[in-house]
Motif scaffolding. Sequence first.
Motif, PDB file in Angstrom:
ATOM      1  N   VAL A 125      94.094  -9.513  94.221  1.00 35.46           N
ATOM      2  CA  VAL A 125      95.124  -8.370  94.048  1.00 35.46           C
ATOM      3  C   VAL A 125      95.028  -6.859  93.080  1.00 35.46           C
ATOM      4  CG1 VAL A 125      96.677  -8.615  95.808  1.00 35.46           C
ATOM      5  CG2 VAL A 125      96.928  -9.492  93.485  1.00 35.46           C
ATOM      6  N   HIS A 126      94.326  -8.191  91.583  1.00 38.62           N
ATOM      7  CA  HIS A 126      94.254  -7.026  90.517  1.00 38.62           C
ATOM      8  C   HIS A 126      92.834  -6.276  91.130  1.00 38.62           C
ATOM      9  CE1 HIS A 126      91.144 -10.134  90.433  1.00 38.62           C
ATOM     10  NE2 HIS A 126      90.311  -9.178  90.029  1.00 38.62           N
ATOM     11  N   ASP A 127      91.938  -5.986  92.064  1.00 39.47           N
ATOM     12  CA  ASP A 127      91.156  -5.464  92.682  1.00 39.47           C
ATOM     13  C   ASP A 127      91.818  -4.140  93.191  1.00 39.47           C
ATOM     14  OD1 ASP A 127      89.353  -3.985  93.263  1.00 39.47           O
ATOM     15  OD2 ASP A 127      88.070  -6.010  93.423  1.00 39.47           O
ATOM     16  N   PRO A 128      91.527  -2.988  93.195  1.00 38.07           N
ATOM     17  CA  PRO A 128      92.299  -1.748  94.108  1.00 38.07           C
ATOM     18  C   PRO A 128      92.009  -1.954  95.522  1.00 38.07           C
ATOM     19  CG  PRO A 128      90.595  -0.924  92.450  1.00 38.07           C
ATOM     20  CD  PRO A 128      91.703  -2.445  92.187  1.00 38.07           C
ATOM     21  N   GLN A 129      90.826  -2.814  95.374  1.00 40.82           N
ATOM     22  CA  GLN A 129      89.758  -2.573  96.805  1.00 40.82           C
ATOM     23  C   GLN A 129      91.003  -3.799  97.814  1.00 40.82           C
ATOM     24  OE1 GLN A 129      85.845  -2.111  97.791  1.00 40.82           O
ATOM     25  NE2 GLN A 129      85.814  -3.776  95.970  1.00 40.82           N
ATOM     26  N   TYR A 130      91.128  -4.302  96.992  1.00 44.68           N
ATOM     27  CA  TYR A 130      92.123  -5.713  97.976  1.00 44.68           C
ATOM     28  C   TYR A 130      94.081  -5.434  97.473  1.00 44.68           C
ATOM     29  CZ  TYR A 130      87.862  -8.379  98.300  1.00 44.68           C
ATOM     30  OH  TYR A 130      86.995  -9.291  98.524  1.00 44.68           O
ATOM     31  N   PHE A 131      94.235  -4.956  97.085  1.00 44.87           N
ATOM     32  CA  PHE A 131      95.875  -5.306  96.664  1.00 44.87           C
ATOM     33  C   PHE A 131      96.811  -4.213  98.066  1.00 44.87           C
ATOM     34  CE2 PHE A 131      99.329  -2.977  93.713  1.00 44.87           C
ATOM     35  CZ  PHE A 131     100.354  -4.357  94.262  1.00 44.87           C
ATOM     36  N   THR A 132      96.490  -3.332  98.334  1.00 47.88           N
ATOM     37  CA  THR A 132      96.929  -2.600  99.152  1.00 47.88           C
ATOM     38  C   THR A 132      96.077  -2.350 100.639  1.00 47.88           C
ATOM     39  OG1 THR A 132      96.461  -0.525  98.201  1.00 47.88           O
ATOM     40  CG2 THR A 132      98.518  -1.875  97.889  1.00 47.88           C
ATOM     41  N   ALA A 133      95.262  -2.734 100.258  1.00 46.99           N
ATOM     42  CA  ALA A 133      94.224  -3.218 101.546  1.00 46.99           C
ATOM     43  C   ALA A 133      94.845  -3.622 103.138  1.00 46.99           C
ATOM     44  CB  ALA A 133      92.672  -4.003 102.006  1.00 46.99           C
ATOM     45  N   PRO A 181      84.979 -10.214 101.145  1.00 54.06           N
ATOM     46  CA  PRO A 181      85.376 -11.306 100.998  1.00 54.06           C
ATOM     47  C   PRO A 181      84.627 -12.224 102.157  1.00 54.06           C
ATOM     48  CG  PRO A 181      87.039 -10.090 102.062  1.00 54.06           C
ATOM     49  CD  PRO A 181      85.981  -9.681 102.143  1.00 54.06           C
ATOM     50  N   PRO A 182      84.693 -13.276 101.030  1.00 55.43           N
ATOM     51  CA  PRO A 182      83.433 -14.577 101.514  1.00 55.43           C
ATOM     52  C   PRO A 182      84.237 -14.976 102.602  1.00 55.43           C
ATOM     53  CG  PRO A 182      85.130 -16.024  99.991  1.00 55.43           C
ATOM     54  CD  PRO A 182      85.477 -13.528  99.918  1.00 55.43           C
ATOM     55  N   GLN A 183      82.999 -15.078 103.877  1.00 55.85           N
ATOM     56  CA  GLN A 183      83.209 -15.116 105.265  1.00 55.85           C
ATOM     57  C   GLN A 183      83.139 -17.234 104.972  1.00 55.85           C
ATOM     58  OE1 GLN A 183      80.337 -15.020 107.752  1.00 55.85           O
ATOM     59  NE2 GLN A 183      81.387 -15.996 109.659  1.00 55.85           N
ATOM     60  N   PRO A 184      84.367 -17.068 106.023  1.00 53.40           N
ATOM     61  CA  PRO A 184      85.557 -18.221 105.847  1.00 53.40           C
ATOM     62  C   PRO A 184      84.980 -19.564 106.332  1.00 53.40           C
ATOM     63  CG  PRO A 184      86.657 -17.216 107.453  1.00 53.40           C
ATOM     64  CD  PRO A 184      85.809 -16.134 106.906  1.00 53.40           C
ATOM     65  N   SER A 185      85.335 -20.813 106.477  1.00 54.56           N
ATOM     66  CA  SER A 185      84.121 -21.886 107.355  1.00 54.56           C
ATOM     67  C   SER A 185      85.420 -21.505 108.417  1.00 54.56           C
ATOM     68  CB  SER A 185      84.908 -22.873 106.126  1.00 54.56           C
ATOM     69  OG  SER A 185      84.773 -24.395 106.879  1.00 54.56           O
ATOM     70  N   SER A 186      84.349 -22.540 109.179  1.00 54.47           N
ATOM     71  CA  SER A 186      84.231 -22.683 110.512  1.00 54.47           C
ATOM     72  C   SER A 186      84.938 -23.588 110.789  1.00 54.47           C
ATOM     73  CB  SER A 186      83.340 -22.016 111.106  1.00 54.47           C
ATOM     74  OG  SER A 186      82.555 -23.132 111.368  1.00 54.47           O
ATOM     75  N   ASP A 187      85.199 -24.314 110.263  1.00 61.41           N
ATOM     76  CA  ASP A 187      85.203 -25.749 110.014  1.00 61.41           C
ATOM     77  C   ASP A 187      87.563 -25.832 110.161  1.00 61.41           C
ATOM     78  OD1 ASP A 187      86.549 -28.755 110.284  1.00 61.41           O
ATOM     79  OD2 ASP A 187      85.627 -29.221 108.049  1.00 61.41           O
ATOM     80  N   VAL A 188      87.991 -24.995 111.291  1.00 56.28           N
ATOM     81  CA  VAL A 188      89.314 -25.319 111.575  1.00 56.28           C
ATOM     82  C   VAL A 188      89.614 -25.925 112.776  1.00 56.28           C
ATOM     83  CG1 VAL A 188      89.360 -22.643 110.224  1.00 56.28           C
ATOM     84  CG2 VAL A 188      89.000 -22.920 112.546  1.00 56.28           C
ATOM     85  N   PRO A 189      90.843 -25.717 112.540  1.00 57.25           N
ATOM     86  CA  PRO A 189      91.391 -26.543 113.951  1.00 57.25           C
ATOM     87  C   PRO A 189      90.673 -25.997 115.529  1.00 57.25           C
ATOM     88  CG  PRO A 189      93.058 -26.656 112.799  1.00 57.25           C
ATOM     89  CD  PRO A 189      92.776 -26.039 111.666  1.00 57.25           C
ATOM     90  N   GLU A 190      90.761 -26.739 116.396  1.00 59.71           N
ATOM     91  CA  GLU A 190      90.221 -26.192 117.996  1.00 59.71           C
ATOM     92  C   GLU A 190      91.347 -25.011 118.343  1.00 59.71           C
ATOM     93  OE1 GLU A 190      88.544 -27.433 121.869  1.00 59.71           O
ATOM     94  OE2 GLU A 190      88.963 -29.230 120.411  1.00 59.71           O
ATOM     95  N   TRP A 191      92.891 -24.866 117.876  1.00 62.03           N
ATOM     96  CA  TRP A 191      93.313 -24.088 118.598  1.00 62.03           C
ATOM     97  C   TRP A 191      93.093 -22.886 117.990  1.00 62.03           C
ATOM     98  CZ3 TRP A 191      96.701 -22.017 115.304  1.00 62.03           C
ATOM     99  CH2 TRP A 191      96.819 -22.807 114.171  1.00 62.03           C
TER     100      TRP A 191
END
Length: 203
Positions: A125-133, A181-191
Amino acid sequence: MLDSESEANMNVPQLLSASPLRVFEWATGKTDAEVVRIVLNASLFIHPSLVRRTPIMLPDCVRESNAHHPGKEKGDMSVWKGRQVKVCDNTTARVAFGRYIGRSMNGKNREVAVGWEVAHIWASVHDPQYFTAGWNMYLIPGFLRVLTEEQAQIPLFAKCLQFVAWNLFFKNPVAVPATQPPQPSSDVPEWLITFEPRFASAT
C-alpha cells in the motif's frame, strides 16, 4: 482447531499467549478453515465492472510507510518512482472505497455503518498502484479484521482471499497494473473453488 481437553478449557495465561485466531477457534469450536469461510462470507468486494471503469481511484496517494516513505507523515509529499505522491492514512482508502460504491463512508452523513473497515488484499500500500486500487480493497466488519492481520497467524486466510480476488479481477483481467500481484496458490479448500463473493453496492 483446539481439540484437546486442556485446550478446550484454556486458562487466562493460555488465553493471553494465544493468537486471536486460536482464541476465536476456542470460543466458537471452529477450525481455521471454518474461520476463513466466516470471514470471507462477511467480506464485501468492489464489483469488477466498477474496477474496469476506474482501476485506481486516487492514483497519486500512498499510505504511510517508514520503509518506503521514510520521515513522511500524513499530508506530506513523497516521491515514488520519480513522481510526487501524497502520503495518507487509511482514511483515504475508505474515501476511495466509498467513491467506488457511491456511498459516503465518512462524516456525519456517512451511508456505511461505523464498524465496517477497508482492508487490503495484497500488501504494497506504499505503492500508489495498490493503495486505492479497486482490485486491492475489500470491506470487512471491524470485529473480524483482527483475524486477517499477520499477527493473528492465519496464513490460510491471505491465501484464500488472494485466490478469490485474483479470480475476480485478473483471471479475465479487468485491470492491468504495471506491477501485477503474484498469482496465488491453487492449494485452497475445495469449497473455495465455487465460493461466490459478495459485492458492496450503492443500493
